[in-house]
Design an enzyme around this catalytic site. Structure first.
Site, PDB file in Angstrom:
ATOM      1  CE  LYS A 203      18.003  -2.909   8.519  1.00 23.97           C
ATOM      2  NZ  LYS A 203      18.018  -1.732   7.657  1.00 23.97           N
ATOM      3  CD  GLU A 209       7.355   0.679  19.694  1.00 18.67           C
ATOM      4  OE1 GLU A 209       8.545   0.282  19.699  1.00 18.67           O
ATOM      5  OE2 GLU A 209       7.003   1.784  19.271  1.00 18.67           O
ATOM      6  N   GLY A 263      14.034  -0.981   6.601  1.00 15.42           N
ATOM      7  CA  GLY A 263      12.863  -1.583   7.252  1.00 15.42           C
ATOM      8  C   GLY A 263      11.601  -1.468   6.405  1.00 15.42           C
ATOM      9  NE  ARG A 264      11.647   4.688   4.708  1.00 14.59           N
ATOM     10  CZ  ARG A 264      12.675   4.882   5.522  1.00 14.59           C
ATOM     11  NH1 ARG A 264      12.756   4.245   6.668  1.00 14.59           N
ATOM     12  NH2 ARG A 264      13.652   5.718   5.195  1.00 14.59           N
ATOM     13  CD  GLU A 349      10.316   5.183   9.163  1.00 14.66           C
ATOM     14  OE1 GLU A 349       9.688   5.264  10.237  1.00 14.66           O
ATOM     15  OE2 GLU A 349      10.792   4.117   8.748  1.00 14.66           O
ATOM     16  CG  HIS A 380     -20.410   7.923   2.056  1.00 12.78           C
ATOM     17  ND1 HIS A 380     -21.603   8.451   1.650  1.00 12.78           N
ATOM     18  CD2 HIS A 380     -20.072   6.994   1.128  1.00 12.78           C
ATOM     19  CE1 HIS A 380     -21.994   7.855   0.523  1.00 12.78           C
ATOM     20  NE2 HIS A 380     -21.076   6.965   0.191  1.00 12.78           N
ATOM     21  CE  LYS A 508      12.712   3.886  17.096  1.00 14.34           C
ATOM     22  NZ  LYS A 508      13.604   3.158  16.200  1.00 14.34           N
TER      23      LYS A 508
HETATM   24  O1  F6P Z   1       9.918   3.618  13.127  1.00 16.05           O
HETATM   25  C1  F6P Z   1      11.276   3.485  13.056  1.00 16.05           C
HETATM   26  C2  F6P Z   1      11.718   2.124  12.601  1.00 16.05           C
HETATM   27  O2  F6P Z   1      13.091   2.056  12.739  1.00 16.05           O
HETATM   28  C3  F6P Z   1      11.290   1.810  11.169  1.00 16.05           C
HETATM   29  O3  F6P Z   1      12.102   2.349  10.206  1.00 16.05           O
HETATM   30  C4  F6P Z   1      11.255   0.336  11.204  1.00 16.05           C
HETATM   31  O4  F6P Z   1      10.537  -0.171  10.113  1.00 16.05           O
HETATM   32  C5  F6P Z   1      10.605   0.087  12.534  1.00 16.05           C
HETATM   33  O5  F6P Z   1      11.132   1.085  13.381  1.00 16.05           O
HETATM   34  C6  F6P Z   1      10.824  -1.271  13.113  1.00 16.05           C
HETATM   35  O6  F6P Z   1      12.172  -1.565  13.305  1.00 16.05           O
HETATM   36  P1  F6P Z   1      12.687  -3.019  13.554  1.00 16.05           P
HETATM   37  O7  F6P Z   1      12.353  -3.843  12.357  1.00 16.05           O
HETATM   38  O8  F6P Z   1      14.168  -2.894  13.752  1.00 16.05           O
HETATM   39  O9  F6P Z   1      12.010  -3.560  14.791  1.00 16.05           O
END
Ligand code: F6P
Length: 545
Positions: A203, A209, A263-264, A349, A380, A508
């Protein structure tokens, strides 16, 4: 009645019914299953195995009214900026809107743009599947790798696995999320660069990452096929189109969405591109339609027959009135193996907040700890604690009436296991029953005295069951949207903003400060706390050379 009074009434009511058992409620009302279950077409929500009565529901509906749930629901659907800390609406429902009605943000209908993007995703997915869009060497793509994390990964990854029987046998979807280089290395190990398409999903297009993994993927393509091939092997999904352009992705391979999609809550948008490619645009549309079914149900059904409302309120009954801190979600559906992980982000979240919408501290507990694994495997693993542990953990069971491309005989056993567990949670086994069983097995009284306490099950451990006909794209869309709205209902009761996530920021920020100290073996560690500095120093000592 205000919230505090409604909570007080629920507390008093709990004391009234605390000595009664759910099995007694079944004995008193032979129609309890019918009275305490709701259907949405071929989906059934059975909440009869929770310790609650009609009076409980009455008090919970009073609480919902005290929290102005119906008004807040309308504010959600009508595009009010209910995400107050980011001054945005939360309109993921627009992404799956097939009603023909406008959805307005700041007075402008967003549906034309939503539909245009949906059509662009469908056309691209179709072209990749049919081989009309190919790699730099003219070969059709056989592997699609989504690079994203959190909401840009969990939803599509969960759904691609859930809907694998609907996927093209010629295309495999892969999901790389972790900054741990093992994730991308293991994924790429078996892949042919000439036949691999990457989708960078983010987003914000700044997530560390995702950017690190995208850079590694880019280098992998450039090394194998040459720099000029990169444009043919990448697509991107983001709300930050300027940043995507800077990465070098061709404009016709860039798919957008909007800041009013959290995002979620974004798997319904172009973030679902990898899923649309895997299962095809028609099945992806069915998935969206499933979400839309639930939006209509949530928006129009009376509180007493509204599944997300009931799910949310029963969760509040457990969390706040009984003090149960966790919620287990157990799909008896191996293909929903990633559903608990997906739900952890959606729920924790969203509702893992300690302050109210106005910034005051919450006077009561909010979101539960959500966890789960598919049944029967989880039986189990951690079911011992669920049956006899000192914590009571409410369980949501999810199960299909019929399997999708799986052996029917297995499914009979799977189904029987699922309902056996919920029956065991309900009934338990009293000491008297245990003693009778042991006596019948021929044990003497000393042996019975010794063993009996270990074999007692208190019972009255709450559970609900979602039964769906089959795990189709539409059914999955319904299940996901039910949980989204459940989370919203609870946020309204708790008066928190479920659409921000400030709690992920501090880590972060500190990582950006620490990464240079980790990278540079001579960097000064003074100023760090003893443990943080000590761990960096210990790592340095363990590294070769
Ligand atoms: O974990 C924090 C967060 O901002 C989430 O809300 C989001 O889904 C994720 O990181 C990834 O963010 P992006 O889509 O901006 O890479």
């Amino acid at each position: 009645m205000d919230r505090a009074a409604a909570f007080a009434a629920l507390e008093a009511h709990r004391v009234e019914i605390a000595s009664r058992r759910t099995v007694d409620f079944f004995a008193e009302d032979p129609q309890r299953f019918a009275h305490f279950s709701v259907r949405l077409d071929d989906l059934l929500y059975d909440y009869s195995k929770n310790r609650l009565t009609r009076a409980t529901l009455g008090h919970l509906f009073d609480l919902a009214r005290a929290a102005r749930l119906e008004e807040r629901r309308e504010a959600l659907f009508s595009g009010e900026k209910i995400n107050n800390t980011e001054a945005r609406p939360a309109l993921h429902m627009a992404l799956r809107n097939f009603s023909g009605a406008a959805v307005r943000v700041d007075g402008a209908d967003v549906m034309p743009a939503v539909e245009a993007e949906r059509a662009k995703v469908a056309a691209f997915a179709r072209a990749v599947r049919e081989g009309a869009i190919r790699g730099a060497r003219g070969e059709a793509f056989t592997d699609v790798v989504n690079i994203g994390i959190g909401g840009s990964d969990l939803g599509p990854a969960m759904a691609a696995r859930a809907l694998s029987p609907f996927a093209s046998p010629e295309l495999t979807a892969h999901f790389v999320s972790n900054v741990d280089g093992a994730d991308i290395a293991d994924t790429l190990a078996g892949l042919d660069p000439a036949r691999t398409l990457f989708i960078v999903s983010s987003k914000t297009f700044t997530t560390q990452e995702t950017m690190a993994n995208a850079a590694s993927a880019r280098a992998w393509i450039a090394q194998a096929l040459g720099e000029a091939a990169v444009a043919d092997h990448f697509a991107a999904v983001s709300t930050k189109l300027d940043k995507v352009a800077a990465f070098g992705i061709r404009p016709d391979r860039v798919f957008g969405f909007w800041d009013w999609v959290g995002g979620r809550y974004s798997m319904w948008s172009a973030i679902g591109l990898s899923l649309a490619i895997a299962i095809g645009p028609e099945h992806f549309e069915d998935f969206l339609r499933g979400g839309h079914d639930v939006d209509e149900h949530f928006r129009s059904a009376p509180l007493s027959h509204n599944i997300p409302v009931l799910m949310g309120l029963i969760g509040v009954w457990h969390r706040n009135i009984w003090g149960f801190a966790a919620q287990a979600v157990i799909p008896y559906d191996q293909r929903l193996a990633r559903f608990p992980a997906y739900l952890q982000q959606l729920d924790m979240e969203s509702n893992g907040k300690g302050v109210l919408r106005d910034g005051a501290s919450s006077p009561r507990a909010t979101g539960p700890i959500v966890f789960g694994e598919p049944g029967t495997n989880s039986q189990h693993a951690f079911f011992q604690l669920l049956h006899q542990g000192t914590e009571v953990v409410p369980v949501d069971f999810l199960i299909a009436a019929e399997p999708t491309e799986a052996d029917d005989k297995h499914h009979v056993l799977l189904f029987a296991n699922c309902i056996a567990q919920s029956e065991a949670f309900l009934r338990g086994r009293s000491e008297k029953e245990v003693r009778e069983i042991l006596r019948a097995q021929g044990l003497n009284s000393a042996q019975i005295d010794e063993l009996a306490p270990h074999k007692v099950f208190s019972g009255d451990r709450p559970s609900s069951t979602l039964l769906y006909r089959q795990l189709t794209p539409r059914a999955l869309g319904r299940i996901v949207a039910l949980y989204e709205h459940k989370v919203f209902v609870q946020s309204v009761i708790w008066d928190i903003n479920p659409f921000d996530q400030w709690g992920v920021e501090l880590g972060k920020e500190l990582c950006s400060r620490l990464a240079p100290l980790v990278a540079d073996a001579s960097a000064d560690l003074s100023g760090l706390d003893g443990s943080t500095g000590g761990l960096i120093a210990a790592r340095r000592a363990l590294l070769p050379g």
